[in-house]
Structures are given as C-alpha cells and as structure tokens.
Design a protein around this motif. Structure first.
Motif, PDB file in Angstrom:
ATOM      1  N   ALA A  68       8.132   1.449  -1.581  1.00 15.02           N
ATOM      2  CA  ALA A  68       6.897   1.314  -0.798  1.00 15.02           C
ATOM      3  C   ALA A  68       6.904   2.266   0.396  1.00 15.02           C
ATOM      4  O   ALA A  68       5.868   2.849   0.738  1.00 15.02           O
ATOM      5  CB  ALA A  68       6.730  -0.124  -0.327  1.00 15.02           C
ATOM      6  N   SER A  72       3.625   4.171  -1.217  1.00 12.52           N
ATOM      7  CA  SER A  72       2.712   3.366  -0.400  1.00 12.52           C
ATOM      8  C   SER A  72       2.900   1.904  -0.773  1.00 12.52           C
ATOM      9  O   SER A  72       3.392   1.591  -1.865  1.00 12.52           O
ATOM     10  CB  SER A  72       1.252   3.779  -0.611  1.00 12.52           C
ATOM     11  OG  SER A  72       0.765   3.283  -1.837  1.00 12.52           O
ATOM     12  N   LEU A  73       2.518   1.067   0.128  1.00 14.00           N
ATOM     13  CA  LEU A  73       2.628  -0.377  -0.093  1.00 14.00           C
ATOM     14  C   LEU A  73       1.800  -0.783  -1.310  1.00 14.00           C
ATOM     15  O   LEU A  73       2.249  -1.540  -2.167  1.00 14.00           O
ATOM     16  CB  LEU A  73       2.153  -1.105   1.167  1.00 14.00           C
ATOM     17  CG  LEU A  73       2.508  -2.554   1.346  1.00 14.00           C
ATOM     18  CD1 LEU A  73       4.009  -2.754   1.293  1.00 14.00           C
ATOM     19  CD2 LEU A  73       1.967  -3.060   2.669  1.00 14.00           C
ATOM     20  N   LYS A  74       0.594  -0.227  -1.382  1.00  6.09           N
ATOM     21  CA  LYS A  74      -0.306  -0.550  -2.494  1.00  6.09           C
ATOM     22  C   LYS A  74       0.281  -0.086  -3.831  1.00  6.09           C
ATOM     23  O   LYS A  74       0.238  -0.817  -4.824  1.00  6.09           O
ATOM     24  CB  LYS A  74      -1.667   0.096  -2.255  1.00  6.09           C
ATOM     25  CG  LYS A  74      -2.705  -0.262  -3.284  1.00  6.09           C
ATOM     26  CD  LYS A  74      -4.046   0.368  -2.956  1.00  6.09           C
ATOM     27  CE  LYS A  74      -5.054   0.056  -4.029  1.00  6.09           C
ATOM     28  NZ  LYS A  74      -6.353   0.688  -3.773  1.00  6.09           N
ATOM     29  N   ASP A  75       0.853   1.133  -3.860  1.00  6.19           N
ATOM     30  CA  ASP A  75       1.465   1.639  -5.099  1.00  6.19           C
ATOM     31  C   ASP A  75       2.625   0.756  -5.551  1.00  6.19           C
ATOM     32  O   ASP A  75       2.780   0.463  -6.732  1.00  6.19           O
ATOM     33  CB  ASP A  75       1.968   3.074  -4.917  1.00  6.19           C
ATOM     34  CG  ASP A  75       0.840   4.085  -4.834  1.00  6.19           C
ATOM     35  OD1 ASP A  75      -0.302   3.752  -5.215  1.00  6.19           O
ATOM     36  OD2 ASP A  75       1.110   5.221  -4.369  1.00  6.19           O
ATOM     37  N   ALA A  77       3.144  -2.419  -4.821  1.00  6.78           N
ATOM     38  CA  ALA A  77       2.634  -3.718  -5.255  1.00  6.78           C
ATOM     39  C   ALA A  77       2.087  -3.636  -6.673  1.00  6.78           C
ATOM     40  O   ALA A  77       2.359  -4.501  -7.509  1.00  6.78           O
ATOM     41  CB  ALA A  77       1.564  -4.212  -4.285  1.00  6.78           C
ATOM     42  N   GLN A  78       1.347  -2.583  -6.966  1.00  6.66           N
ATOM     43  CA  GLN A  78       0.778  -2.417  -8.304  1.00  6.66           C
ATOM     44  C   GLN A  78       1.861  -2.139  -9.336  1.00  6.66           C
ATOM     45  O   GLN A  78       1.852  -2.707 -10.422  1.00  6.66           O
ATOM     46  CB  GLN A  78      -0.257  -1.301  -8.305  1.00  6.66           C
ATOM     47  CG  GLN A  78      -1.535  -1.679  -7.599  1.00  6.66           C
ATOM     48  CD  GLN A  78      -2.522  -0.521  -7.525  1.00  6.66           C
ATOM     49  OE1 GLN A  78      -2.164   0.633  -7.701  1.00  6.66           O
ATOM     50  NE2 GLN A  78      -3.781  -0.851  -7.264  1.00  6.66           N
ATOM     51  N   THR A  83       2.632  -8.949  -4.539  1.00  6.09           N
ATOM     52  CA  THR A  83       1.656  -8.726  -3.475  1.00  6.09           C
ATOM     53  C   THR A  83       2.224  -7.830  -2.381  1.00  6.09           C
ATOM     54  O   THR A  83       3.440  -7.764  -2.175  1.00  6.09           O
ATOM     55  CB  THR A  83       1.209 -10.058  -2.841  1.00  6.09           C
ATOM     56  OG1 THR A  83       2.325 -10.644  -2.170  1.00  6.09           O
ATOM     57  CG2 THR A  83       0.662 -11.011  -3.893  1.00  6.09           C
ATOM     58  N   THR A  84       1.316  -7.175  -1.675  1.00  6.14           N
ATOM     59  CA  THR A  84       1.747  -6.341  -0.546  1.00  6.14           C
ATOM     60  C   THR A  84       2.387  -7.205   0.536  1.00  6.14           C
ATOM     61  O   THR A  84       3.330  -6.780   1.196  1.00  6.14           O
ATOM     62  CB  THR A  84       0.568  -5.547   0.045  1.00  6.14           C
ATOM     63  OG1 THR A  84      -0.462  -6.455   0.434  1.00  6.14           O
ATOM     64  CG2 THR A  84       0.024  -4.538  -0.952  1.00  6.14           C
ATOM     65  N   LYS A  85       1.894  -8.413   0.702  1.00 10.10           N
ATOM     66  CA  LYS A  85       2.452  -9.323   1.715  1.00 10.10           C
ATOM     67  C   LYS A  85       3.904  -9.668   1.396  1.00 10.10           C
ATOM     68  O   LYS A  85       4.751  -9.749   2.296  1.00 10.10           O
ATOM     69  CB  LYS A  85       1.602 -10.603   1.799  1.00 10.10           C
ATOM     70  CG  LYS A  85       2.039 -11.561   2.875  1.00 10.10           C
ATOM     71  CD  LYS A  85       1.846 -10.953   4.238  1.00 10.10           C
ATOM     72  CE  LYS A  85       2.255 -11.945   5.314  1.00 10.10           C
ATOM     73  NZ  LYS A  85       2.371 -11.321   6.613  1.00 10.10           N
ATOM     74  N   ILE A  87       6.056  -7.754  -0.170  1.00 12.53           N
ATOM     75  CA  ILE A  87       6.860  -6.578   0.173  1.00 12.53           C
ATOM     76  C   ILE A  87       7.047  -6.493   1.685  1.00 12.53           C
ATOM     77  O   ILE A  87       8.147  -6.207   2.162  1.00 12.53           O
ATOM     78  CB  ILE A  87       6.215  -5.291  -0.390  1.00 12.53           C
ATOM     79  CG1 ILE A  87       6.154  -5.360  -1.922  1.00 12.53           C
ATOM     80  CG2 ILE A  87       6.997  -4.053   0.059  1.00 12.53           C
ATOM     81  CD1 ILE A  87       5.339  -4.258  -2.564  1.00 12.53           C
ATOM     82  N   GLN A  88       5.994  -6.756   2.442  1.00 11.26           N
ATOM     83  CA  GLN A  88       6.102  -6.740   3.906  1.00 11.26           C
ATOM     84  C   GLN A  88       7.096  -7.796   4.393  1.00 11.26           C
ATOM     85  O   GLN A  88       7.902  -7.528   5.296  1.00 11.26           O
ATOM     86  CB  GLN A  88       4.732  -6.977   4.548  1.00 11.26           C
ATOM     87  CG  GLN A  88       3.774  -5.827   4.356  1.00 11.26           C
ATOM     88  CD  GLN A  88       2.358  -6.174   4.782  1.00 11.26           C
ATOM     89  OE1 GLN A  88       1.927  -7.330   4.705  1.00 11.26           O
ATOM     90  NE2 GLN A  88       1.620  -5.165   5.229  1.00 11.26           N
TER      91      GLN A  88
END
Length: 125
Positions: A68, A72-75, A77-78, A83-85, A87-88
C-alpha cells in the motif's frame, strides 16, 4: 428453546472445544448445522476458548502494508480483497510495535494468492 427449536442445554468445555475445532476446520455455518448451535454462539466460544485463527500472519500484514505504501491504499485493498481501514489499522499497529519501520517490501516474502484468499490450486492436487 435454542435457535434451532431444540431444548437449550449446557455444554461442557470439551464439547465446546470439539464444536469450535470443527468450525475452524470447516465453517461456522457447517458447525452450527452439524451440532445444532447458533453460529454466534460458536463464535463466542471460539473467543472465550482462545481458539480463533487469525486470517493473516504478521508477515502477510507487513507485505500488504508495504504494498500500500509503494502503490496506493486503494490498490492494495482491491488487490488483496480487504478494506482500506483494515490496512490503515494494521499500519498503525505495526508502527506502534516497531516492526514496520526498517522493513523493505523486498525483504518480506510475498504471500501467495492462495494464502490470502484460502483458495486451493487444483494443479497441485
């Protein structure tokens, strides 16, 4: 009466452990049907008996967090289906315990897709 309309009864520790181990080997729903116990009850027993199995290892979490950061966080997560949360949260936890700071993504063995998704490669059977 319980969730399945059967008379409620007390379960011994050994019985609870047997049900939880079966649920871990299969699924909560299969264990619920086999033993006639509601899935949320089995989930609670799993937590009480500390027999739950984390879905991701520490190295898998580190790899996903580093992925990530590199992309990117979105990449991330997908790609990994989370979820992005999540990963955070993993990033925050890994930073707090100091295990993420000096790690490069190349130093972490990448998890296989089968490890992350639980899928079985039919060619290896």
């Amino acid at each position: 009466k319980n969730y399945f309309g059967k008379p409620a009864r007390e379960f011994s520790g050994e019985e609870k452990e047997e049900v939880v181990r079966y649920a871990n080997a299969t699924t909560l729903q299969k264990a619920a049907i086999k033993y006639g116990i509601a899935a949320p009850t089995i989930w609670r027993w799993r937590m009480e008996l500390k027999l739950h199995q984390p879905k991701y290892t520490a190295n898998q979490k580190k790899y996903i967090v580093k992925f990530a950061e590199s992309n990117s966080l979105k990449d991330a997560a997908q790609r990994f289906g989370i979820t992005t949360k999540t990963i955070q949260n993993w990033k925050r936890a890994l930073q707090m315990d100091g295990t993420l700071s000096d790690v490069e993504i190349a130093a972490i063995p990448p998890p296989s897709i089968q490890e992350l998704t639980g899928e079985i490669d039919s060619e290896k059977l």
